[in-house]
Design an enzyme around this catalytic site. Structure first.
Site, PDB file in Angstrom:
ATOM      1  N   HIS A 164       3.787   1.537   2.569  1.00  0.00           N
ATOM      2  CA  HIS A 164       5.014   0.819   2.188  1.00  0.00           C
ATOM      3  C   HIS A 164       5.765   1.614   1.116  1.00  0.00           C
ATOM      4  O   HIS A 164       6.992   1.716   1.132  1.00  0.00           O
ATOM      5  CB  HIS A 164       4.682  -0.560   1.601  1.00  0.00           C
ATOM      6  CG  HIS A 164       4.011  -1.507   2.548  1.00  0.00           C
ATOM      7  ND1 HIS A 164       2.824  -2.126   2.263  1.00  0.00           N
ATOM      8  CD2 HIS A 164       4.378  -1.947   3.783  1.00  0.00           C
ATOM      9  CE1 HIS A 164       2.477  -2.918   3.267  1.00  0.00           C
ATOM     10  NE2 HIS A 164       3.411  -2.820   4.213  1.00  0.00           N
TER      11      HIS A 164
ATOM     12  N   CYS B 287       1.783  -7.240  15.637  1.00  0.00           N
ATOM     13  CA  CYS B 287       3.167  -6.784  15.906  1.00  0.00           C
ATOM     14  C   CYS B 287       4.155  -7.925  15.728  1.00  0.00           C
ATOM     15  O   CYS B 287       5.346  -7.699  15.634  1.00  0.00           O
ATOM     16  CB  CYS B 287       3.325  -6.300  17.344  1.00  0.00           C
ATOM     17  SG  CYS B 287       2.331  -4.908  17.806  1.00  0.00           S
TER      18      CYS B 287
ATOM     19  N   HIS C 113       0.856  -1.189   0.000  1.00  0.00           N
ATOM     20  CA  HIS C 113       0.000   0.000   0.000  1.00  0.00           C
ATOM     21  C   HIS C 113       0.893   1.240   0.000  1.00  0.00           C
ATOM     22  O   HIS C 113       2.127   1.121   0.022  1.00  0.00           O
ATOM     23  CB  HIS C 113      -0.977  -0.028   1.174  1.00  0.00           C
ATOM     24  CG  HIS C 113      -0.342  -0.171   2.539  1.00  0.00           C
ATOM     25  ND1 HIS C 113       0.580   0.722   3.032  1.00  0.00           N
ATOM     26  CD2 HIS C 113      -0.502  -1.121   3.502  1.00  0.00           C
ATOM     27  CE1 HIS C 113       0.945   0.349   4.249  1.00  0.00           C
ATOM     28  NE2 HIS C 113       0.310  -0.778   4.547  1.00  0.00           N
TER      29      HIS C 113
ATOM     30  N   HIS D 207      -2.608  -2.124  17.097  1.00  0.00           N
ATOM     31  CA  HIS D 207      -3.548  -2.879  16.252  1.00  0.00           C
ATOM     32  C   HIS D 207      -4.963  -2.938  16.816  1.00  0.00           C
ATOM     33  O   HIS D 207      -5.861  -3.456  16.157  1.00  0.00           O
ATOM     34  CB  HIS D 207      -2.994  -4.288  16.003  1.00  0.00           C
ATOM     35  CG  HIS D 207      -1.696  -4.256  15.260  1.00  0.00           C
ATOM     36  ND1 HIS D 207      -0.471  -4.220  15.882  1.00  0.00           N
ATOM     37  CD2 HIS D 207      -1.446  -4.178  13.927  1.00  0.00           C
ATOM     38  CE1 HIS D 207       0.479  -4.152  14.969  1.00  0.00           C
ATOM     39  NE2 HIS D 207      -0.071  -4.118  13.777  1.00  0.00           N
TER      40      HIS D 207
ATOM     41  N   CYS E 158      -3.881  -4.241  22.106  1.00  0.00           N
ATOM     42  CA  CYS E 158      -2.597  -3.748  21.589  1.00  0.00           C
ATOM     43  C   CYS E 158      -2.817  -2.309  21.123  1.00  0.00           C
ATOM     44  O   CYS E 158      -3.744  -2.050  20.343  1.00  0.00           O
ATOM     45  CB  CYS E 158      -2.136  -4.618  20.423  1.00  0.00           C
ATOM     46  SG  CYS E 158      -0.921  -3.780  19.385  1.00  0.00           S
TER      47      CYS E 158
ATOM     48  N   LYS F 250      -6.400   6.846   9.539  1.00  0.00           N
ATOM     49  CA  LYS F 250      -5.459   5.733   9.503  1.00  0.00           C
ATOM     50  C   LYS F 250      -5.888   4.771   8.388  1.00  0.00           C
ATOM     51  O   LYS F 250      -7.081   4.529   8.210  1.00  0.00           O
ATOM     52  CB  LYS F 250      -5.483   5.018  10.861  1.00  0.00           C
ATOM     53  CG  LYS F 250      -4.295   4.117  11.052  1.00  0.00           C
ATOM     54  CD  LYS F 250      -4.223   3.543  12.442  1.00  0.00           C
ATOM     55  CE  LYS F 250      -3.168   2.438  12.419  1.00  0.00           C
ATOM     56  NZ  LYS F 250      -2.982   1.748  13.660  1.00  0.00           N
TER      57      LYS F 250
HETATM   58  O1  ME8 Z   1       6.940  -4.141  10.163  1.00  0.00           O
HETATM   59  N1  ME8 Z   1       2.731   4.773   6.573  1.00  0.00           N
HETATM   60  O2  ME8 Z   1       6.528  -5.073   8.083  1.00  0.00           O
HETATM   61  P1  ME8 Z   1       5.243  -4.211   7.644  1.00  0.00           P
HETATM   62  C1  ME8 Z   1       4.079   4.714   6.512  1.00  0.00           C
HETATM   63  N2  ME8 Z   1       8.234  -6.969   8.495  1.00  0.00           N
HETATM   64  N3  ME8 Z   1       4.778   3.573   6.676  1.00  0.00           N
HETATM   65  C2  ME8 Z   1       4.090   2.451   6.892  1.00  0.00           C
HETATM   66  C3  ME8 Z   1       2.684   2.431   6.956  1.00  0.00           C
HETATM   67  C4  ME8 Z   1       1.988   3.672   6.777  1.00  0.00           C
HETATM   68  N4  ME8 Z   1       0.674   3.767   6.816  1.00  0.00           N
HETATM   69  N5  ME8 Z   1       2.307   1.150   7.182  1.00  0.00           N
HETATM   70  C5  ME8 Z   1       3.446   0.410   7.259  1.00  0.00           C
HETATM   71  C6  ME8 Z   1       7.161  -4.960   9.292  1.00  0.00           C
HETATM   72  N6  ME8 Z   1       4.506   1.199   7.094  1.00  0.00           N
HETATM   73  C7  ME8 Z   1       8.326  -5.929   9.432  1.00  0.00           C
HETATM   74  C8  ME8 Z   1       9.625  -5.157   9.289  1.00  0.00           C
HETATM   75  S1  ME8 Z   1      12.275  -5.008   9.158  1.00  0.00           S
HETATM   76  C9  ME8 Z   1      13.557  -5.987   9.569  1.00  0.00           C
HETATM   77  C10 ME8 Z   1      10.869  -5.980   9.440  1.00  0.00           C
HETATM   78  C11 ME8 Z   1       5.938   0.813   7.140  1.00  0.00           C
HETATM   79  O3  ME8 Z   1       4.866  -4.763   6.318  1.00  0.00           O
HETATM   80  C12 ME8 Z   1       6.308   0.219   8.493  1.00  0.00           C
HETATM   81  O4  ME8 Z   1       6.526   1.253   9.424  1.00  0.00           O
HETATM   82  O5  ME8 Z   1       4.227  -4.175   8.718  1.00  0.00           O
HETATM   83  C13 ME8 Z   1       7.555  -0.553   8.148  1.00  0.00           C
HETATM   84  O6  ME8 Z   1       8.697   0.265   8.204  1.00  0.00           O
HETATM   85  C14 ME8 Z   1       7.288  -1.012   6.707  1.00  0.00           C
HETATM   86  O7  ME8 Z   1       6.189  -0.219   6.219  1.00  0.00           O
HETATM   87  C15 ME8 Z   1       6.906  -2.474   6.625  1.00  0.00           C
HETATM   88  O8  ME8 Z   1       5.807  -2.733   7.473  1.00  0.00           O
END
Ligand code: ME8
Length: 520
Positions: free
Chosen positions: A21, A129, A18, A147, A144, A298
């Site tokens: 990411h 998480c 999304h 979430h 949490c 959000k």
């Molecule tokens: O946390 N706005 O994976 P993930 C900005 N696998 N950034 C966002 C966001 C948003 N709305 N939603 C998610 C994980 N992110 C783990 C990481 S690293 C060794 C392991 C960002 O798929 C989030 O903060 O939940 C994270 O940095 C990345 O997308 C992946 O999130």
């Protein structure tokens, strides 16, 4: 600067990418491209995080194997990054065989040296998480806080990592390196979390979590996501507990890990502790960006407002991703939350990229053709009143990048474009031509075009396609390093013909006004 090694978080593949990411990958790609303008050897790592209960559960719901789910979704991430021109060096998947092998060796080493021990445990596990939560961090209703779901009570015999052993060393490191955690205001949060830190679970019983990497010495346990996921930053380079590769020696420590604020604890506490236990140097910076909201809410599946990055490109019929990259990258100051809205997107890119920057280049080149048949004469070279501001902007932009202030650097570039527009407005080259002051008119045009070369160079990390179109029309070499930029860029002689002038960015005009990014 000899090398620059930077990484993104690796995304969970239980869904498609999304724009949150995408925000992170765009920021990191911009930082990577900026440093290619300052050093010859930039290594940019991204990838996907493919183990854990979340993926196991989603695959079961869909009636497919976890590996099938991972393959399907990892490809969606790769496709999205291609569409956004994310120019990474390597894409790691935690299901890669070589990654899994090294994670097993890391676990084994830490077990043998006594940093990992077995322990019976009862705790509250949040699948969102992928970690155990401290009861004191839950909301009043026992949910949490991230979430808003009730964590599961899990009673298991797990392997634990002695995080407490490294607590003091990490606090000392954070205090002695104020730029370790970016932005600095987050460092206090981390120090507070460190105060009551406990040893952490690093494995799960296979009876509960099958989709993980096996613990070599114990066939009832699988390695739990964070030690697996965080290790990607070194396994990707060819780290080995016995014989690290030349590549690893060259690039480690990382110059920066770019991550979201929600996973700062894992990167600034767990990861440094694992590295200290492995006797490896710590990364230079952890840059925690803020979160992207949609129309100030959000993003969530339940609200139905999750936007895929490729749907934005499609809805607005964008031929390349530059406008979206620019908009996302400048959506929030360093470390703060940003917002996406269709209207704001249109308004901002129309104003900055079409009206201000694109139009300035178009107008100036058109006047050069109209008055001088596209020819730059020797006498058009003169003292440039914009030179000082332009070179000053290069320095300011560099400083912002050193502090990961990507939006702030973008604003500086806009301010240089504004200054050049004001100069054209003030000097009115069309009036000079009318009055027959042709040399002065030519001087103004060339002064602006010289500065446009610097603007092309500075905007390149954000908008590589637009920058390349600008550079082509200016006969400017976009590979020029930032430190070699000068204010005398335009060569004497024929610069351009009428048919070669083309707008570098077309307004997202009313034709598209009723289109908006598709919510998935
Ligand atoms: O946390 N706005 O994976 P993930 C900005 N696998 N950034 C966002 C966001 C948003 N709305 N939603 C998610 C994980 N992110 C783990 C990481 S690293 C060794 C392991 C960002 O798929 C989030 O903060 O939940 C994270 O940095 C990345 O997308 C992946 O999130």
């Amino acid at each position: 600067m000899e090398k620059y090694y930077l990484t993104t978080a690796i995304d969970y593949v239980n869904g498609a990418p999304h724009i949150g990411h995408a925000y992170e990958k765009i920021l990191t790609d911009i930082i990577a491209r900026h440093y290619t303008q300052r050093c010859d050897d930039v290594y940019f790592l991204t990838g996907t995080d493919e183990h854990g209960i979340k993926i196991q559960k989603t695959a079961a719901e869909k009636g497919i194997t976890p590996k099938e789910l991972c393959d399907e979704n990892a490809q969606k991430f790769k496709n999205a990054w291609k569409a956004l021109d994310i120019d990474y060096t390597k894409f790691i998947r935690t299901t890669d065989e070589d990654h899994k092998k090294i994670v097993q060796k890391i676990f084994d080493k830490l077990l043998k040296q006594g940093d990992i021990y077995k322990h019976s445990y009862e705790g509250l596990y949040c699948t969102g998480c992928e970690c155990f939560l401290n009861p004191k961090d839950l909301t009043e209703d026992g949910l949490c806080p991230d979430h808003l779901k009730k964590p599961e009570v899990v009673k298991e015999e797990n392997y634990f990592f002695k995080l407490t052993k490294y607590k003091d060393a990490i606090i000392k490191h954070i205090k002695e390196h104020p730029d370790f955690i970016v932005p600095e205001f987050r460092a206090n949060e981390v120090i507070n979390q460190l105060e009551d830190i406990q040893d952490i679970s690093v494995s799960r019983a296979k009876t509960n979590v099958k989709w993980g990497i096996d613990v070599l010495s114990d066939d009832e346990q699988s390695i739990y996501v964070w030690i697996d996921a965080l290790s990607n930053y070194i396994t990707a380079l060819g780290y080995d507990t016995e014989n690290p590769s030349e590549n690893f020696k060259k690039y480690w420590p990382a110059d920066v890990h770019v991550i979201g604020k929600d996973i700062l604890k894992f990167h600034s506490i767990y990861w440094p502790a694992f590295l200290l236990a492995l006797d490896l140097p710590l990364p230079k910076h952890i840059f925690a960006h803020g979160w992207i909201t949609i129309d100030e809410s959000k993003m969530s599946k339940s609200l139905g407002n999750v936007i895929s990055p490729t749907s934005v490109l499609e809805s607005f019929n964008l031929e390349h991703p530059d406008a979206f990259r620019y908009y996302m990258a400048t959506s929030a100051p360093c470390g703060r939350d940003g917002n996406y809205s269709d209207d704001d997107f249109k308004e901002k890119v129309n104003a900055h990229l079409a009206n201000s920057m694109g139009n300035l280049l178009n107008r100036t080149l058109s006047m050069l053709v109209k008055y001088f048949d596209g020819e730059v004469k020797e006498e058009f070279k003169s003292e440039n009143p914009l030179a000082k501001k332009a070179l000053g902007t290069v320095q300011i932009v560099k400083n912002h990048f050193d502090n990961f202030e990507i939006a702030e650097a973008g604003l500086e570039i806009t301010s240089l474009v504004d200054a050049a527009n004001k100069y054209v407005q003030d000097t009115a080259p069309w009036s000079l031509a009318k009055e027959g002051k042709m040399t002065e008119c030519g001087q103004v045009l060339v002064n602006v075009l010289d500065i446009m070369c610097i603007i092309a160079s500075l905007i390149y990390p954000y908008c590589p396609n637009i920058a390349s179109d600008m550079a082509k029309q200016l006969s400017f070499d976009l590979n020029t390093k930032l430190d070699d930029l000068k204010t005398d860029n335009i060569k004497c002689g024929k610069l351009i013909s009428k048919e070669d002038i083309k707008p570098v960015f077309l307004r997202l005009d009313s034709e598209f006004a009723d289109k908006s990014a598709k919510k998935s």
